[in-house]
Motif scaffolding. Structure first.
Motif, PDB file in Angstrom:
ATOM      1  N   ILE A  49       0.845  -1.203   0.000  1.00 11.40           N
ATOM      2  CA  ILE A  49       0.000   0.000   0.000  1.00 11.40           C
ATOM      3  C   ILE A  49       0.879   1.251   0.000  1.00 11.40           C
ATOM      4  O   ILE A  49       0.650   2.190  -0.772  1.00 11.40           O
ATOM      5  CB  ILE A  49      -0.955   0.003   1.217  1.00 11.40           C
ATOM      6  N   SER A  50       1.888   1.259   0.846  1.00 11.53           N
ATOM      7  CA  SER A  50       2.802   2.397   0.935  1.00 11.53           C
ATOM      8  C   SER A  50       3.474   2.663  -0.415  1.00 11.53           C
ATOM      9  O   SER A  50       3.571   3.814  -0.855  1.00 11.53           O
ATOM     10  CB  SER A  50       3.858   2.114   2.010  1.00 11.53           C
ATOM     11  N   ASN A  51       3.909   1.607  -1.078  1.00 11.85           N
ATOM     12  CA  ASN A  51       4.569   1.760  -2.377  1.00 11.85           C
ATOM     13  C   ASN A  51       3.605   2.241  -3.453  1.00 11.85           C
ATOM     14  O   ASN A  51       3.943   3.123  -4.243  1.00 11.85           O
ATOM     15  CB  ASN A  51       5.218   0.447  -2.804  1.00 11.85           C
ATOM     16  N   ILE A  52       2.415   1.682  -3.487  1.00 10.35           N
ATOM     17  CA  ILE A  52       1.424   2.069  -4.498  1.00 10.35           C
ATOM     18  C   ILE A  52       1.040   3.536  -4.332  1.00 10.35           C
ATOM     19  O   ILE A  52       0.955   4.281  -5.302  1.00 10.35           O
ATOM     20  CB  ILE A  52       0.175   1.169  -4.414  1.00 10.35           C
ATOM     21  N   LEU A  53       0.808   3.945  -3.087  1.00  9.19           N
ATOM     22  CA  LEU A  53       0.363   5.312  -2.827  1.00  9.19           C
ATOM     23  C   LEU A  53       1.516   6.303  -2.707  1.00  9.19           C
ATOM     24  O   LEU A  53       1.299   7.507  -2.613  1.00  9.19           O
ATOM     25  CB  LEU A  53      -0.504   5.346  -1.566  1.00  9.19           C
ATOM     26  N   ASP A  54       2.744   5.785  -2.691  1.00 10.80           N
ATOM     27  CA  ASP A  54       3.952   6.611  -2.617  1.00 10.80           C
ATOM     28  C   ASP A  54       3.946   7.511  -1.388  1.00 10.80           C
ATOM     29  O   ASP A  54       4.207   8.714  -1.468  1.00 10.80           O
ATOM     30  CB  ASP A  54       4.119   7.433  -3.896  1.00 10.80           C
ATOM     31  N   VAL A  55       3.606   6.912  -0.234  1.00 11.41           N
ATOM     32  CA  VAL A  55       3.642   7.616   1.046  1.00 11.41           C
ATOM     33  C   VAL A  55       4.386   6.743   2.052  1.00 11.41           C
ATOM     34  O   VAL A  55       4.507   5.538   1.872  1.00 11.41           O
ATOM     35  CB  VAL A  55       2.231   7.950   1.594  1.00 11.41           C
ATOM     36  N   SER A  56       4.866   7.365   3.114  1.00 13.19           N
ATOM     37  CA  SER A  56       5.601   6.616   4.125  1.00 13.19           C
ATOM     38  C   SER A  56       4.648   5.800   4.996  1.00 13.19           C
ATOM     39  O   SER A  56       3.454   6.115   5.104  1.00 13.19           O
ATOM     40  CB  SER A  56       6.411   7.561   5.010  1.00 13.19           C
ATOM     41  N   LEU A  57       5.183   4.783   5.619  1.00  9.70           N
ATOM     42  CA  LEU A  57       4.397   3.996   6.572  1.00  9.70           C
ATOM     43  C   LEU A  57       3.997   4.865   7.756  1.00  9.70           C
ATOM     44  O   LEU A  57       2.892   4.719   8.285  1.00  9.70           O
ATOM     45  CB  LEU A  57       5.192   2.780   7.046  1.00  9.70           C
ATOM     46  N   ASP A  58       4.878   5.767   8.182  1.00 10.03           N
ATOM     47  CA  ASP A  58       4.548   6.687   9.274  1.00 10.03           C
ATOM     48  C   ASP A  58       3.299   7.485   8.948  1.00 10.03           C
ATOM     49  O   ASP A  58       2.437   7.668   9.793  1.00 10.03           O
ATOM     50  CB  ASP A  58       5.696   7.663   9.560  1.00 10.03           C
ATOM     51  N   TYR A  59       3.221   7.960   7.723  1.00 10.99           N
ATOM     52  CA  TYR A  59       2.055   8.748   7.349  1.00 10.99           C
ATOM     53  C   TYR A  59       0.796   7.880   7.352  1.00 10.99           C
ATOM     54  O   TYR A  59      -0.235   8.280   7.892  1.00 10.99           O
ATOM     55  CB  TYR A  59       2.220   9.408   5.980  1.00 10.99           C
ATOM     56  N   LEU A  60       0.882   6.703   6.764  1.00 11.29           N
ATOM     57  CA  LEU A  60      -0.290   5.827   6.726  1.00 11.29           C
ATOM     58  C   LEU A  60      -0.770   5.458   8.126  1.00 11.29           C
ATOM     59  O   LEU A  60      -1.955   5.487   8.412  1.00 11.29           O
ATOM     60  CB  LEU A  60       0.024   4.536   5.960  1.00 11.29           C
ATOM     61  N   LEU A  61       0.169   5.108   8.994  1.00 13.00           N
ATOM     62  CA  LEU A  61      -0.204   4.585  10.308  1.00 13.00           C
ATOM     63  C   LEU A  61      -0.493   5.674  11.339  1.00 13.00           C
ATOM     64  O   LEU A  61      -1.381   5.514  12.177  1.00 13.00           O
ATOM     65  CB  LEU A  61       0.896   3.669  10.839  1.00 13.00           C
ATOM     66  N   LYS A  62       0.273   6.764  11.287  1.00  5.94           N
ATOM     67  CA  LYS A  62       0.160   7.764  12.345  1.00  5.94           C
ATOM     68  C   LYS A  62      -0.250   9.141  11.852  1.00  5.94           C
ATOM     69  O   LYS A  62      -0.481  10.035  12.657  1.00  5.94           O
ATOM     70  CB  LYS A  62       1.491   7.884  13.089  1.00  5.94           C
ATOM     71  N   GLY A  63      -0.285   9.322  10.565  1.00  3.96           N
ATOM     72  CA  GLY A  63      -0.662  10.626  10.031  1.00  3.96           C
ATOM     73  C   GLY A  63       0.450  11.645  10.073  1.00  3.96           C
ATOM     74  O   GLY A  63       0.223  12.812   9.835  1.00  3.96           O
ATOM     75  N   GLU A  64       1.671  11.195  10.389  1.00  9.77           N
ATOM     76  CA  GLU A  64       2.802  12.121  10.422  1.00  9.77           C
ATOM     77  C   GLU A  64       3.214  12.433   8.997  1.00  9.77           C
ATOM     78  O   GLU A  64       3.337  11.544   8.172  1.00  9.77           O
ATOM     79  CB  GLU A  64       3.970  11.523  11.208  1.00  9.77           C
ATOM     80  N   THR A  65       3.425  13.697   8.747  1.00  7.33           N
ATOM     81  CA  THR A  65       3.713  14.112   7.384  1.00  7.33           C
ATOM     82  C   THR A  65       5.116  13.704   6.959  1.00  7.33           C
ATOM     83  O   THR A  65       6.045  13.665   7.749  1.00  7.33           O
ATOM     84  CB  THR A  65       3.590  15.637   7.212  1.00  7.33           C
ATOM     85  N   ASP A  66       5.205  13.413   5.689  1.00 10.43           N
ATOM     86  CA  ASP A  66       6.509  13.099   5.114  1.00 10.43           C
ATOM     87  C   ASP A  66       7.430  14.306   5.192  1.00 10.43           C
ATOM     88  O   ASP A  66       8.633  14.163   5.321  1.00 10.43           O
ATOM     89  CB  ASP A  66       6.356  12.661   3.652  1.00 10.43           C
ATOM     90  N   GLU A  67       6.860  15.511   5.111  1.00 13.21           N
ATOM     91  CA  GLU A  67       7.679  16.721   5.151  1.00 13.21           C
ATOM     92  C   GLU A  67       8.429  16.842   6.470  1.00 13.21           C
ATOM     93  O   GLU A  67       9.591  17.221   6.495  1.00 13.21           O
ATOM     94  CB  GLU A  67       6.820  17.966   4.916  1.00 13.21           C
ATOM     95  N   LYS A  68       7.760  16.513   7.574  1.00 12.76           N
ATOM     96  CA  LYS A  68       8.399  16.578   8.891  1.00 12.76           C
ATOM     97  C   LYS A  68       9.611  15.645   8.930  1.00 12.76           C
ATOM     98  O   LYS A  68      10.699  16.035   9.337  1.00 12.76           O
ATOM     99  CB  LYS A  68       7.396  16.186   9.969  1.00 12.76           C
TER     100      LYS A  68
END
Length: 119
Positions: A49-68
């Motif tokens: 899921i993380s790879n398909i959506l191109d987002v970090s696991l932190d963002y998916l699981l905790k809502g922490e932004t990739d920018e941070k």
């Protein structure tokens, strides 16, 4: 939180639940259960899921932004590049967890950039 982030990211990528299920090799009802929060994915599916959506696991699981996280890792990367002592320590195998995480993030970002079409 995971289910909300998952749904939001999927919609931003303009993918349907069936698209996601097909890419993950699972049924649409199984994927839908993730978005509803009635079922949780295993690690293999979560990484997919993380790879398909191109987002970090932190963002998916905790809502922490990739920018941070990106800012923290960029600072660590600059430290490695600009500080001879840190560079030498890393070269000689005296690597801290922070240096390892920064290096991994740099490599991950470079791989992601390599997958994106060049403009």
């Amino acid at each position: 939180m995971f289910s909300d982030n998952l749904k939001k990211c999927r919609k931003q990528k303009k993918l349907t639940q069936q698209n996601m299920a097909d890419k993950l090799g699972i049924t649409r009802p199984a994927y839908t259960a993730y978005e509803l929060g009635t079922r949780e994915p295993d690690y293999k599916i979560l990484i997919g899921i993380s790879n398909i959506l191109d987002v970090s696991l932190d963002y998916l699981l905790k809502g922490e932004t990739d920018e941070k996280h990106k800012k923290v890792f960029e600072e660590e990367a600059k430290k490695i590049i600009n500080d001879p002592d840190t560079f030498i320590a890393a070269r000689d195998g005296n690597v801290t967890d922070e240096i390892l995480e920064a290096a991994l993030e740099i490599i991950t970002e470079q791989l992601k950039e390599g997958r994106k079409p060049k403009k």
